[in-house]
Scaffold this motif. Structure first.
Motif, PDB file in Angstrom:
ATOM      1  N   PHE A 194       0.928  -1.198   0.156  1.00 25.23           N
ATOM      2  CA  PHE A 194      -0.195  -0.429  -0.037  1.00 25.23           C
ATOM      3  C   PHE A 194       0.824   1.196  -0.003  1.00 25.23           C
ATOM      4  CE2 PHE A 194      -4.100  -2.408   1.189  1.00 25.23           C
ATOM      5  CZ  PHE A 194      -4.644  -2.160   1.072  1.00 25.23           C
ATOM      6  N   GLN A 200      -3.801   7.291  -2.629  1.00 26.19           N
ATOM      7  CA  GLN A 200      -5.074   6.514  -3.836  1.00 26.19           C
ATOM      8  C   GLN A 200      -5.834   6.395  -2.583  1.00 26.19           C
ATOM      9  OE1 GLN A 200      -5.356   3.474  -7.128  1.00 26.19           O
ATOM     10  NE2 GLN A 200      -2.843   4.782  -7.250  1.00 26.19           N
ATOM     11  N   LEU A 201      -4.950   6.323  -1.130  1.00 26.38           N
ATOM     12  CA  LEU A 201      -5.725   6.146  -0.039  1.00 26.38           C
ATOM     13  C   LEU A 201      -6.685   7.182   0.661  1.00 26.38           C
ATOM     14  CD1 LEU A 201      -3.129   3.888   1.354  1.00 26.38           C
ATOM     15  CD2 LEU A 201      -5.177   2.986   0.099  1.00 26.38           C
ATOM     16  N   SER A 202      -7.526   7.478   1.190  1.00 26.36           N
ATOM     17  CA  SER A 202      -8.382   8.195   2.291  1.00 26.36           C
ATOM     18  C   SER A 202      -7.213   8.079   2.929  1.00 26.36           C
ATOM     19  CB  SER A 202      -9.562   6.843   2.883  1.00 26.36           C
ATOM     20  OG  SER A 202      -9.599   5.825   3.582  1.00 26.36           O
ATOM     21  N   SER A 205      -7.647   5.075   6.373  1.00 25.05           N
ATOM     22  CA  SER A 205      -6.419   4.181   5.514  1.00 25.05           C
ATOM     23  C   SER A 205      -4.991   4.814   5.582  1.00 25.05           C
ATOM     24  CB  SER A 205      -6.891   3.871   4.304  1.00 25.05           C
ATOM     25  OG  SER A 205      -8.462   3.527   4.498  1.00 25.05           O
ATOM     26  N   ILE A 216      -7.423  -1.785   6.542  1.00 18.83           N
ATOM     27  CA  ILE A 216      -7.706  -1.231   5.794  1.00 18.83           C
ATOM     28  C   ILE A 216      -8.373  -2.040   4.650  1.00 18.83           C
ATOM     29  CG2 ILE A 216      -6.280  -0.605   2.887  1.00 18.83           C
ATOM     30  CD1 ILE A 216      -4.171   0.598   5.377  1.00 18.83           C
ATOM     31  N   THR A 219     -12.666  -1.791   4.114  1.00 26.22           N
ATOM     32  CA  THR A 219     -12.693  -0.604   4.301  1.00 26.22           C
ATOM     33  C   THR A 219     -14.268  -0.577   3.054  1.00 26.22           C
ATOM     34  OG1 THR A 219     -12.547   1.124   2.015  1.00 26.22           O
ATOM     35  CG2 THR A 219     -10.637  -0.271   1.730  1.00 26.22           C
ATOM     36  N   ASN A 221     -15.221   2.257   0.904  1.00 27.78           N
ATOM     37  CA  ASN A 221     -14.877   3.386   0.134  1.00 27.78           C
ATOM     38  C   ASN A 221     -14.184   2.209  -0.969  1.00 27.78           C
ATOM     39  OD1 ASN A 221     -13.138   4.098  -1.722  1.00 27.78           O
ATOM     40  ND2 ASN A 221     -12.519   5.920  -0.116  1.00 27.78           N
ATOM     41  N   GLU A 224     -11.070   2.171  -2.896  1.00 23.85           N
ATOM     42  CA  GLU A 224      -9.863   1.345  -2.228  1.00 23.85           C
ATOM     43  C   GLU A 224     -10.490  -0.580  -2.171  1.00 23.85           C
ATOM     44  OE1 GLU A 224      -8.798   4.496   1.476  1.00 23.85           O
ATOM     45  OE2 GLU A 224      -9.840   3.326   1.989  1.00 23.85           O
ATOM     46  N   LEU A 227      -8.085  -1.465  -5.506  1.00 20.49           N
ATOM     47  CA  LEU A 227      -7.311  -1.222  -4.994  1.00 20.49           C
ATOM     48  C   LEU A 227      -6.586  -2.705  -3.979  1.00 20.49           C
ATOM     49  CD1 LEU A 227      -5.932   2.089  -3.525  1.00 20.49           C
ATOM     50  CD2 LEU A 227      -5.358   0.961  -5.636  1.00 20.49           C
TER      51      LEU A 227
END
Ligand code: HAM
Length: 436
Positions: A194, A200-202, A205, A216, A219, A221, A224, A227
């Motif tokens: 990661f 690209q993560l919140s 996260s 993570i 998630t 989202n 995510e 990913l």
């Protein structure tokens, strides 16, 4: 200042019958009693015994047991101090049950302790449908059990309770989290994966990436979740014993005919889990779709002070979410029990005559009710109907003078005059015949 109080948001009242003014009551008391009865019956069939622990627990027990970095401990505890004592309203029951097991040396009883509970828990979460600040869990803890059959049995126990209540639309997801020894290597693998994707993560996260990268995987989202498709999976990092244990759990579930999904990214919001982790989801619940969750927590006992490791596995399930799922499936739950007899009295003399009579009938085991407001006959009959009384006994001056009463069978509408002396016999005979 207004002098009318309301319940605190995220809590709710449980009323004897459904009220349109109280849309957030979840279900009426008779429905709760029915569900609780069913839970108790299924637990009993599995040889699981009830344990009741306090609502108040030491804050340190919960913080150490569940984990400082979890949302529950870091953000959601209702905790306070009085003098030198730090209290928390229990956010869950597993750590308290393990505390009780250790404190009362239940290990000395030998064998595996199969324990269950039903009761309130408290978490300061943002209230919404299916998520409350005071909610209720039922659950079980098998303490002292290493055997993979215990893991399978706790999952099947939850499933059996749902099925017994008529609920069939749910999914069981399963994973193995390995042991504390294998966790660091997996965490590192996740961080390696990661870190290059951090932008690209919140924000949440990104924070978790360093503190608790496993979370993570939890998630919701969408970006995510995409990913995650390339992320390393836990099962590739667990030790051989955990892998063998996991295969055994799956074997027992398959032998019991239970369909389940393996979810390599299933992690739980509490830190005490090792090896088996599972969740049961309902497709009708929307955002709060998890009906129940649980797994194995072999390290919890040591975490809260035991010198010996105590293998254990269990689950807990939300009562409110269960009601929402039952309602969505249009499964009818019982209403209030019907009184055997409702006594309608006209005038003071009849009311005084009826009072000891009602008491005698109640002592004989009948459910006997009457109107305490001295209202008109029409109003009393309306009340008898509202309560769905099986029979109404009508007593007035004329009846008393004649030594009789009117007995009305509410299901058939049939009415008869009956000697007062005969009333107890007729009522008790009828009341104990099979109920319609
Ligand atoms: P948990 O996943 O935190 O696990 O909670 C179990 C269940 O309680 C959830 O699946 C959900 O149905 C219900 N629940 C949790 N929070 C709320 C809330 N704020 N409002 C309504 N319902 C809620 C545990 O608590 C572990 N002690 C489970 C366990 C037992 N693991 C091993 N043994």
């Amino acid at each position: 200042m207004s002098n009318s109080f309301q319940n605190i948001p995220g809590t709710f009242d449980i009323l004897p019958s459904a009220q349109s003014s109280a849309a957030d009551t979840v279900a009426s008391t008779p429905a709760w009693q029915h569900v609780e009865r069913t839970i108790r019956q299924v637990m009993q069939r599995h040889g699981v015994h009830e344990i009741r622990t306090p609502i108040l627990e030491p804050t340190a027990l919960i913080a150490r047991g569940i984990g400082q970095l979890t949302d529950i401990v870091s953000k959601e505890m209702f905790a306070f101090e009085r003098g030198d004592t730090h209290y928390v309203l229990r956010p869950e029951v597993t750590a308290p049950v393990m505390r009780a097991y250790l404190q009362h040396h239940l290990a000395q009883l030998g064998g595996v302790q199969r324990l269950y509970y039903i009761g309130p828990c408290f978490r300061a979460e943002r209230p919404q449908k299916g998520r409350y600040r005071q909610f209720h869990q039922f659950g079980t803890e098998y303490i002292g059990a290493d055997d993979a059959r215990a893991d399978a049995e706790t999952i099947l126990l939850a499933v059996d309770i749902y099925r017994e209540l008529g609920l069939t639309d749910f999914t069981v997801r399963l994973n193995s989290l390995g042991t504390a020894a294998t966790r660091p290597a997996y965490k590192a693998a996740l961080q390696d994966y990661f870190r290059p994707l951090a932008d690209q993560l919140s924000e949440t996260s990104r924070e978790r990436l360093e503190s608790n990268p496993l979370r993570i995987l939890d998630t919701k989202n969408e970006a995510e979740r995409k990913l995650l498709e390339g992320a390393p999976v836990m099962l590739d990092h667990i030790d051989a014993d955990s892998a063998a244990h996991y295969s055994e759990v799956k074997k027992h579930l398959a032998a019991a005919g239970l369909a389940f999904e393996e979810d390599p990214f299933l992690v739980r919001g509490l830190d005490y889990y090792t090896r088996t982790a599972f969740e049961i989801d309902s497709p009708v619940l929307g955002a709060q779709s998890t009906l129940a969750g649980g797994g194995r927590y072999d390290l919890l006992a040591s975490e809260i002070g035991s010198k010996q490791e105590v293998p254990a596995v269990g689950f807990a399930a939300g009562m409110e979410r269960l009601f929402l799922a039952l309602q969505a499936a249009e499964i009818e739950l019982p209403g209030a029990a019907r009184p055997d007899v409702f006594v309608v009295t006209l005038g003071d003399r009849a009311a005084s005559y009826a009072f000891p009579l009602l008491r005698a009938w109640r002592q004989a085991g009948l459910s006997a009710v009457y109107d305490l407001k001295g209202r008109s006959m029409k109003a009393q009959m309306r009340e008898a109907n509202r309560q769905a009384a099986r029979r109404v006994v009508i007593l007035g001056d004329a009846e008393l003078d004649a030594g009789t009463a009117q007995l009305k069978h509410m299901d058939t509408g049939e009415q008869q005059s009956i000697a007062l002396n005969d009333l107890p016999r007729v009522l008790t005979e009828n009341a104990f015949s099979p109920k319609t």
